[in-house]
Design a protein around this motif. Structure first.
Motif, PDB file in Angstrom:
ATOM      1  N   ARG A 336     -23.785  45.698  -0.169  1.00 33.94           N
ATOM      2  CA  ARG A 336     -23.855  46.353   1.142  1.00 33.94           C
ATOM      3  C   ARG A 336     -22.477  46.307   1.778  1.00 33.94           C
ATOM      4  O   ARG A 336     -21.632  45.494   1.402  1.00 33.94           O
ATOM      5  N   THR A 337     -22.262  47.168   2.752  1.00 34.86           N
ATOM      6  CA  THR A 337     -21.019  47.188   3.505  1.00 34.86           C
ATOM      7  C   THR A 337     -21.302  46.751   4.935  1.00 34.86           C
ATOM      8  O   THR A 337     -22.196  47.300   5.593  1.00 34.86           O
ATOM      9  N   PHE A 338     -20.559  45.742   5.377  1.00 31.13           N
ATOM     10  CA  PHE A 338     -20.689  45.240   6.742  1.00 31.13           C
ATOM     11  C   PHE A 338     -19.339  45.371   7.438  1.00 31.13           C
ATOM     12  O   PHE A 338     -18.334  44.857   6.936  1.00 31.13           O
ATOM     13  N   GLY A 339     -19.313  46.072   8.560  1.00 32.06           N
ATOM     14  CA  GLY A 339     -18.057  46.258   9.279  1.00 32.06           C
ATOM     15  C   GLY A 339     -17.000  46.946   8.439  1.00 32.06           C
ATOM     16  O   GLY A 339     -15.807  46.665   8.587  1.00 32.06           O
ATOM     17  N   GLY A 340     -17.429  47.833   7.543  1.00 30.31           N
ATOM     18  CA  GLY A 340     -16.501  48.554   6.681  1.00 30.31           C
ATOM     19  C   GLY A 340     -16.024  47.767   5.477  1.00 30.31           C
ATOM     20  O   GLY A 340     -15.199  48.273   4.700  1.00 30.31           O
ATOM     21  N   LEU A 383     -36.062  41.052  -8.025  1.00 29.70           N
ATOM     22  CA  LEU A 383     -36.175  41.643  -9.363  1.00 29.70           C
ATOM     23  C   LEU A 383     -36.770  43.047  -9.289  1.00 29.70           C
ATOM     24  O   LEU A 383     -36.237  43.993  -9.885  1.00 29.70           O
ATOM     25  N   ASP A 384     -37.860  43.223  -8.551  1.00 26.14           N
ATOM     26  CA  ASP A 384     -38.480  44.543  -8.474  1.00 26.14           C
ATOM     27  C   ASP A 384     -37.604  45.532  -7.714  1.00 26.14           C
ATOM     28  O   ASP A 384     -37.605  46.730  -8.015  1.00 26.14           O
ATOM     29  N   THR A 385     -36.829  45.046  -6.746  1.00 33.94           N
ATOM     30  CA  THR A 385     -35.884  45.927  -6.045  1.00 33.94           C
ATOM     31  C   THR A 385     -34.895  46.538  -7.026  1.00 33.94           C
ATOM     32  O   THR A 385     -34.587  47.736  -6.968  1.00 33.94           O
ATOM     33  N   VAL A 386     -34.400  45.705  -7.945  1.00 37.88           N
ATOM     34  CA  VAL A 386     -33.443  46.187  -8.945  1.00 37.88           C
ATOM     35  C   VAL A 386     -34.125  47.112  -9.951  1.00 37.88           C
ATOM     36  O   VAL A 386     -33.610  48.189 -10.282  1.00 37.88           O
ATOM     37  N   ASP A 418     -26.372  49.780  -4.664  1.00 39.91           N
ATOM     38  CA  ASP A 418     -26.289  49.820  -3.207  1.00 39.91           C
ATOM     39  C   ASP A 418     -27.666  49.516  -2.615  1.00 39.91           C
ATOM     40  O   ASP A 418     -28.691  50.063  -3.067  1.00 39.91           O
ATOM     41  N   ALA A 419     -27.688  48.645  -1.613  1.00 38.98           N
ATOM     42  CA  ALA A 419     -28.939  48.250  -0.969  1.00 38.98           C
ATOM     43  C   ALA A 419     -28.874  48.574   0.514  1.00 38.98           C
ATOM     44  O   ALA A 419     -27.821  48.943   1.051  1.00 38.98           O
ATOM     45  N   ASP A 420     -30.021  48.426   1.193  1.00 42.24           N
ATOM     46  CA  ASP A 420     -30.066  48.579   2.646  1.00 42.24           C
ATOM     47  C   ASP A 420     -30.745  47.354   3.244  1.00 42.24           C
ATOM     48  O   ASP A 420     -31.090  46.406   2.537  1.00 42.24           O
TER      49      ASP A 420
END
Length: 469
Positions: A336-340, A383-386, A418-420
């Motif tokens: 993830r991207t935090f603060g760019g 695991l299931d997310t991936v 990429d995740a949210d």
């Protein structure tokens, strides 16, 4: 690692210069010896130039190896190389020992000697090139992969096997002939090795270096392209590449370096892991047959034996045991991207063979087949997310083999996804933390902070930044 006697301002300038030259090599996608598109055919040609063969055999046909009558441990008559023993592991979580308790038994490889994994660097036309080897390992699915310049155990380079010399070893052992860019002890697979470390080295030379058969000079940009190809760059090369310095872009991390180190220390403190070596004979839950030692449920991995022919190795024929996983592994970083600023989600992972309780591993590092019978709530976290990630979120996906000298057909899908917030919250669950790639690059310059799978993914992250794919 730079000469410690240099004054600090000179060290800082030298480190910056080294990082810039690594970046130049990474940005150069064509080398002086081979065009990038020709490297796969060069590898195939080296395979045709040598006689390679690996056959499964029963344990009774192992030459020089035997099961000890008293313990059942499998070892070599020389007393060197490695032994296959039993391990009894107990783990208690919580700072007061009041957390969940787990216990298991398993076979483990005990190989106390420290091996050398070394890559030689030399400048051609102003660009650093890396000397890579087309090396056969009996456990590799395709046998031949790109390895470091030197990939040798102490038994290899001291010629316990009475074989030939290890090529280029003189650049890494004994009086140094060049400038050391990286030199650090790193762990091997903690699930299958008992407290095993290798010396990961990168050494730069300026003089003439003879180019031998089965070796080629490649830029880091070329190697980055090859990291996108299945089973091409071997595990030992990947772990050494992860130790290279890169320009620091770590500003803006969610956790400061002090906070990250504190979190790691807390995780090491709250896990009470006790790993006791026990006889392999009658190991609970495991059974020994004529050709395999395997779990009674058919899961996890098995110990098997092979006979090997390799015309270009120091010894051209031998037999040995190998560990063979049951199923394809999945190894992934959620990002993830935090603060760019890009971050990856690391897991404080307990493995039985680690020297210091935990090391930072990928977000996910499992063999899904081992958990197929679990209820969804009991399956490993993330695991299931991936497994169910949509293709538009997968930034990197390649199948890489693990260490082919000890493991047979040990492959994993390596992914960067990429995740949210729904997939991976900014405030992660216990045992997980967000870190920047720059922080991981800093940690990997010290031993036993990142496990071997996380180091592969770090090398892949760096390759992704270079190739833009």
């Amino acid at each position: 690692m730079l000469t410690p006697s240099l004054p600090r301002p000179l060290r800082v300038r030298e480190e910056a210069r080294t990082s810039a030259r690594v970046a130049l090599s990474a940005a150069t996608t064509e080398g002086v010896q081979l065009r990038t598109r020709d490297i796969p055919s060069w590898l195939a040609g080296r395979g045709r130039a040598n006689d390679f063969r690996v056959d499964r055999i029963p344990f009774a046909q192992l030459d020089g190896w035997a099961f000890d009558e008293a313990t059942g441990n499998l070892g070599h008559r020389s007393g060197r190389f490695f032994t296959v023993e039993g391990l009894h592991v107990t783990e208690q979580d919580g700072p007061f020992g009041d957390g969940p308790h787990t216990e298991w038994h398993q076979p483990i490889i005990k190989q106390p000697e420290v091996g050398v994994l070394g890559i030689l660097v030399k400048e051609f036309d102003g660009v650093p090139h890396f000397l890579m080897q087309a090396k056969m390992e009996p456990g590799n699915p395709n046998l031949l992969q790109l390895s470091p310049t030197v990939q040798a155990t102490r038994s290899n380079y001291t010629k316990v096997h009475q074989g030939g010399d290890v090529k280029y070893i003189e650049y890494f052992v004994g009086p140094r002939r060049g400038r050391v860019i990286a030199d650090v002890l790193q762990s091997e697979h903690g699930s299958w090795f008992y407290r095993k470390s290798n010396r990961n080295m990168v050494v730069e030379v300026t003089g003439d270096v003879p180019l031998l058969d089965d070796f080629c000079w490649l830029t880091l940009g070329q190697i980055s392209e090859l990291l996108h190809r299945d089973n091409t760059v071997n595990m030992d090369a990947r772990t050494v590449l992860s130790c290279l310095p890169h320009p620091d872009t770590g500003a803006g991390a969610l956790l400061s370096d002090v906070e990250l180190f504190s979190w790691i220390t807390e995780e090491r403190s709250r896990h009470d892991v006790r790993a006791e070596r026990v006889p392999l004979l009658d190991l609970p839950g495991w059974k020994r047959g004529e050709s395999a030692i395997e779990h009674e449920d058919g899961l996890y991995f098995r110990v098997v034996a092979v006979a090997v022919q390799a015309g270009n190795r120091e010894v051209t024929g031998w037999t040995q045991p190998l560990f063979e996983p049951v199923g394809l592994g999945v190894t992934a970083f959620l990002t993830r991207t935090f603060g760019g600023v890009p971050h990856v989600l690391v897991h404080a992972r307990v493995e039985a063979g680690f020297l210091d309780t935990i090391e930072l591993g990928p977000t996910v590092q499992y063999t899904p087949g081992n958990y197929a019978h679990f209820a969804p709530r009991d399956r490993p976290r993330f695991l299931d997310t991936v497994l169910h990630a949509s293709t538009d979120r997968i930034r990197y996906e390649t199948v890489h083999a693990e260490e082919g000298g000890r493991f047979l057909n040990a492959e994993s899908r390596y992914l960067i996804i990429d995740a949210d917030e729904a997939d991976a919250p900014q405030d992660p669950p216990p045992g997980y933390a967000w870190a920047t790639p720059a922080q991981l690059t800093s940690l990997v310059r010290h031993g036993h902070y990142l496990n071997v799978q996380a180091r592969t993914l770090l090398a892949c992250l760096n390759a992704l930044a270079v190739t833009g794919r």
